[in-house]
Design a protein around this motif. Sequence first.
Motif, PDB file in Angstrom:
ATOM      1  N   PHE A  30     -58.691 -48.800 -21.412  1.00 48.20           N
ATOM      2  CA  PHE A  30     -58.298 -48.411 -19.964  1.00 48.20           C
ATOM      3  C   PHE A  30     -58.195 -46.901 -19.713  1.00 48.20           C
ATOM      4  N   GLN A  31     -57.625 -46.339 -20.758  1.00 47.02           N
ATOM      5  CA  GLN A  31     -57.247 -44.834 -20.629  1.00 47.02           C
ATOM      6  C   GLN A  31     -58.217 -44.082 -20.320  1.00 47.02           C
ATOM      7  N   LYS A  32     -59.318 -44.292 -20.713  1.00 53.02           N
ATOM      8  CA  LYS A  32     -60.804 -43.596 -20.881  1.00 53.02           C
ATOM      9  C   LYS A  32     -61.188 -43.575 -19.117  1.00 53.02           C
ATOM     10  N   PHE A  33     -60.694 -44.965 -18.602  1.00 51.26           N
ATOM     11  CA  PHE A  33     -61.304 -45.149 -17.222  1.00 51.26           C
ATOM     12  C   PHE A  33     -60.129 -44.821 -16.103  1.00 51.26           C
ATOM     13  N   GLU A  34     -59.011 -44.569 -16.509  1.00 50.09           N
ATOM     14  CA  GLU A  34     -57.724 -44.614 -15.548  1.00 50.09           C
ATOM     15  C   GLU A  34     -57.883 -43.474 -14.474  1.00 50.09           C
ATOM     16  N   ALA A  35     -58.649 -42.494 -14.575  1.00 48.00           N
ATOM     17  CA  ALA A  35     -58.792 -41.419 -13.757  1.00 48.00           C
ATOM     18  C   ALA A  35     -59.888 -42.025 -12.539  1.00 48.00           C
ATOM     19  N   PHE A  36     -60.492 -43.071 -12.777  1.00 45.89           N
ATOM     20  CA  PHE A  36     -61.482 -43.665 -11.844  1.00 45.89           C
ATOM     21  C   PHE A  36     -60.837 -44.350 -10.544  1.00 45.89           C
ATOM     22  N   GLN A  37     -59.324 -44.369 -10.673  1.00 40.75           N
ATOM     23  CA  GLN A  37     -58.858 -45.121  -9.579  1.00 40.75           C
ATOM     24  C   GLN A  37     -58.881 -44.381  -8.361  1.00 40.75           C
ATOM     25  N   ARG A  38     -59.264 -42.932  -8.687  1.00 44.32           N
ATOM     26  CA  ARG A  38     -59.454 -42.171  -7.628  1.00 44.32           C
ATOM     27  C   ARG A  38     -60.960 -42.074  -6.818  1.00 44.32           C
ATOM     28  N   ALA A  39     -61.613 -42.748  -7.753  1.00 46.92           N
ATOM     29  CA  ALA A  39     -63.086 -42.667  -7.391  1.00 46.92           C
ATOM     30  C   ALA A  39     -63.549 -43.919  -6.450  1.00 46.92           C
ATOM     31  N   ARG A  40     -62.933 -43.849  -5.110  1.00 50.97           N
ATOM     32  CA  ARG A  40     -62.773 -44.997  -4.247  1.00 50.97           C
ATOM     33  C   ARG A  40     -64.238 -45.076  -3.637  1.00 50.97           C
ATOM     34  N   SER A  41     -65.029 -44.082  -3.621  1.00 49.49           N
ATOM     35  CA  SER A  41     -66.306 -44.121  -3.093  1.00 49.49           C
ATOM     36  C   SER A  41     -67.395 -44.702  -4.114  1.00 49.49           C
ATOM     37  N   LEU A  42     -67.207 -45.120  -5.195  1.00 47.50           N
ATOM     38  CA  LEU A  42     -68.073 -45.397  -6.189  1.00 47.50           C
ATOM     39  C   LEU A  42     -68.622 -46.857  -5.639  1.00 47.50           C
ATOM     40  N   ARG A  43     -70.203 -46.930  -5.917  1.00 42.96           N
ATOM     41  CA  ARG A  43     -70.786 -47.979  -5.538  1.00 42.96           C
ATOM     42  C   ARG A  43     -71.363 -48.646  -6.749  1.00 42.96           C
ATOM     43  N   THR A  44     -71.541 -47.952  -7.600  1.00 46.01           N
ATOM     44  CA  THR A  44     -71.963 -48.624  -9.152  1.00 46.01           C
ATOM     45  C   THR A  44     -71.193 -48.488 -10.306  1.00 46.01           C
ATOM     46  N   LEU A  45     -71.034 -49.447 -10.892  1.00 45.38           N
ATOM     47  CA  LEU A  45     -70.486 -49.531 -12.415  1.00 45.38           C
ATOM     48  C   LEU A  45     -71.183 -50.515 -13.268  1.00 45.38           C
ATOM     49  N   LEU A  46     -72.188 -49.606 -14.031  1.00 43.10           N
ATOM     50  CA  LEU A  46     -73.103 -50.458 -15.151  1.00 43.10           C
ATOM     51  C   LEU A  46     -72.470 -50.252 -16.451  1.00 43.10           C
TER      52      LEU A  46
END
Length: 622
Positions: free
Chosen positions: A514-530
């Motif tokens: 989770f630590q690697k992706f924790e900052a992505f809680q701010r990426a609220r416009s993200l459409r794709t996660l592959l």
Amino acid sequence: MAEAAAAALVKVIFEKLADEAFKKYARSKNIHSELKQLGSTLSQIQALLNDASDKEITDESVRLWLNSLQHLAYDIDDVLDDVATEAMHRELTPESEASTSMVRKLIPTCCTKFSLSHRLSPKLDSITTRLRYLEKQKADLGLIVKEEKPKNTSRRNETSLLESNVVGREGEKKRLLNQLLVGESSKEKFSILPIVGLGGVGKTTLARIFYNDTRVKDHFELMAWVCVSDEFDFKDVNQLQIALREQFKDKRFLLVLDDVWNQNYDDWEILVRPFHSGAAGSRVIMTTHQQDLLKKIGFNHVDNLESLSHEDALSLLALHALDVDNFDSHETLKPQAKGIVKKCGALPLALKAIGRLLRTKTEGEEWDDVLKSEIWDLENADAIVPALRLSYHDLSVDLKRLFAYCSLFPKDFMFDKEELILLWIAEGYLNESTADKSPERLGQEYFEKLLSRSFFQPAPNGESFFVMHDLMNDLAAFVAGEYFLRFENQTEMAMEALAKYRHMSFMRERYVGFQKFEAFQRARSLRTLLAVYVGVEQSWNTLYISNKILVDLLPQLPLLRVLSLRRFNISEVPDAICSLNHLRYLNLSRTNISKLPENVGNLYNLQTLIVFGCESLSTLPM
């Protein structure tokens, strides 16, 4: 290069705004006037895009203006998708509508429309203000309304040419074929045949010729092809080595190690351990850019594969542009052809790409335009081969966007055409309204066009997959800009920087924490996660992903349209995924799930659900 994505998004926005059902729902929610005003301003900007497309190549201010427009177009599309999703929800839940009808009669009409219009009106006001600001900048940037240049509809057959149509290399082919079939006696059971040269010079093409040669197939008992990219993981290979040792045991084998980047001798020692179990006379063809590892192995001198001779380069260009061996029957085009060969540095990949571009151009003036293009002289021409940029620049807006999307996949990734088309559909890139055919059929046609222009190549091992040359992959990453992120080790990336990305992929690893992706809680416009992977998938490897990513992170990405969790050791699909109302594509294949959440049916936009290889899955929701 931002113009293509902006233009494609603007086109999608106008299609949504023109939809009668959409307009009817917008009127019922009292937001139609704001949407009409937005469309009016956007149409004025759309008229400037042809001019902006030409000027962004050399004008940084125009490029930044187009970037701002593209970010804004994403925001507009998100708002419209929000409206369309709510409309779909209302249409598909009539029981809910009926149960509240008595209550609604007691509430003034204006208040029943309050929720959606109150939520969206500030967003629409902000968007309209930003649009007007961009429109006012046209004078400072010198942007004018400009008609698009008509495309030449007289085009030759765009099918891909077979590798048997290789031009030149006769000396190299004869020498290497002799080494493969005869070679020198050696104490080792296998010997290395290196093919070294710059990217795009034809190393893989040459290796593929030998691999498919009937004399070679008859000579070796076992043949295999492996891409050893810079992403190749040498950890946890014990079980793989055991399997390879058994496969190679007492057999004369040919193994192609394509695109070797790793120059670490210890890693090489690990890699070749199983090869010693083979029979004498086995061969390993290695294609690589560098000689460092070869020197460590014991090669004191290696001949580099050079660019083509001028005559062979002209012949290759003629073959791909005109379907002829030379320019003798097209003397008027010969001066331009010679200039283009020189600009390409006689590099085969560049000549193929330009040749496929020129198949659509039959007049000398059009060849002049290619030869005199400003793209050849750009400052960063060394980073991206200019011929490839020219080939990209000549694509239609739709094809440019589809190609840029492929930047999400790492070098040496094996593309499954059908799966890629499903992703394109989920992203909204293939609209039925653009043609009288299904999105799947349209995707097939678009893929074939990219293949015919050398943006894709058939996989070297003959399987029904496709690959992208490293230089094409670099080009895709370059044109994708600041909207696509291949997330690797950017742990220091600022949260503000992450917020701008709309599409993201990450490498499937043994443990994804989770630590690697924790900052992505701010990426609220993200459409794709592959989750993506390079190389041969090892079925015995178990891959883990932190449950906090599934439970805590995914709900923070409300605009997700594409989610792939393929092959992770997931036993349960969290209910949080069912709150992703915009989800179109969900790949849970080869996971350990036993059931799907009951409310997965509430994902009204879901088009593709992949549960292939989920052996524990016993029931589906009713």
